[in-house]
Design a protein around this motif. Sequence first.
Motif, PDB file in Angstrom:
ATOM      1  N   PHE A  79       7.629  -2.469  -6.335  1.00  0.00           N
ATOM      2  CA  PHE A  79       7.253  -1.408  -7.274  1.00  0.00           C
ATOM      3  C   PHE A  79       6.822  -2.019  -8.599  1.00  0.00           C
ATOM      4  N   ASP A 128       0.804  -1.226   0.000  1.00  0.00           N
ATOM      5  CA  ASP A 128       0.000   0.000   0.000  1.00  0.00           C
ATOM      6  C   ASP A 128       0.839   1.279   0.000  1.00  0.00           C
ATOM      7  N   MET A 129       2.135   1.158   0.225  1.00  0.00           N
ATOM      8  CA  MET A 129       2.989   2.353   0.238  1.00  0.00           C
ATOM      9  C   MET A 129       3.507   2.722  -1.151  1.00  0.00           C
ATOM     10  N   VAL A 130       3.272   1.864  -2.123  1.00  0.00           N
ATOM     11  CA  VAL A 130       3.784   2.122  -3.480  1.00  0.00           C
ATOM     12  C   VAL A 130       2.835   3.046  -4.239  1.00  0.00           C
ATOM     13  N   LYS A 131       3.403   4.090  -4.815  1.00  0.00           N
ATOM     14  CA  LYS A 131       2.616   5.020  -5.632  1.00  0.00           C
ATOM     15  C   LYS A 131       2.751   4.669  -7.102  1.00  0.00           C
TER      16      LYS A 131
END
Lengths: 168, 168
Positions: free
Chosen positions: A105, A77-80
């Motif tokens: 990623f 959930d931290m990957v943009k």
Amino acid sequence: MEIINRELTDFKERKFPDKICFKPIGIIHTPFKTLKGIPIQSSMSDAKGTIEIFPEYILGLKDLSGFSHIYCLYFFDMVKLPVPLQSKPFLDDEVKGVFAIRTPFRPNPIGLSIFKILEIKENNINVKNVDVLDRTPILDLKPFVPGFDNLQTNKIGWLQGKIKREVS
Amino acid sequence: MEIINRELTDFKERKFPDKICFKPIGIIHTPFKTLKGIPIQSSMSDAKGTIEIFPEYILGLKDLSGFSHIYCLYFFDMVKLPVPLQSKPFLDDEVKGVFAIRTPFRPNPIGLSIFKILEIKENNINVKNVDVLDRTPILDLKPFVPGFDNLQTNKIGWLQGKIKREVS
């Protein structure tokens, strides 16, 4: 893939989806509170954690304690998004295609780890070999079955000779 | 899990998601045009198929041909939600929890198979050991690495003594 005549979309209604949405079935609690120092693979970790399955899914845990290991699918959930399609993995200095590396990623940031089950108490599964950030959303659990899932091969591309225990 | 300081959600902005959405990265073409006769595991299948990666993701395939096998994550698009949390698996007559079986009828209908790579031509990956319905949406590919992914265990719960080659 097992498919039987239970609740299925009719073939006539079938159309290829633009978007596929899921709801987390749980959350994992781990010692890794920041993004530094997380083992890069579950096989390289002795850390323990707890998968908290949300109460509405607890009936799905029946019989799981008979297995020693589970596949855990989760959402990074931290990957943009968007992510680069080629990048440098932890274990090499040259750029690789994203589908040839295990980086979080990814175009669809889905993680796959294999955890050892230590104990299941109600909706909490205590596990070992944790390589996941604290409070990561869980998508699915599947029993690990060596007869289905182990494969002997020496062909591991750019990883040949590079596997060593590392952390992020 | 490898995490580095690239494009990341800030921890302050982090909140637990209600819904997690993905876009298919490709489609798999297989000989299985209906839901009958599909092998129940990739390890039980010699069938061949082709993963067509959508052109916008082709750069992600770099270096993949060095690996003999891939994990393929896909969406069981024929499954209608909600599914029962306990049901009878193919290989047994008693009801099990959904997280202790490999059924497609899961709260999040994500499939996981291990395929042998035969050849990669542009955006098409010819694979073997296919156990998936034709035209299934693909979510992710990851290289299979025995040093990360093989595990020796005899503790396989209700599956003990029940593994045999079957089709749906």
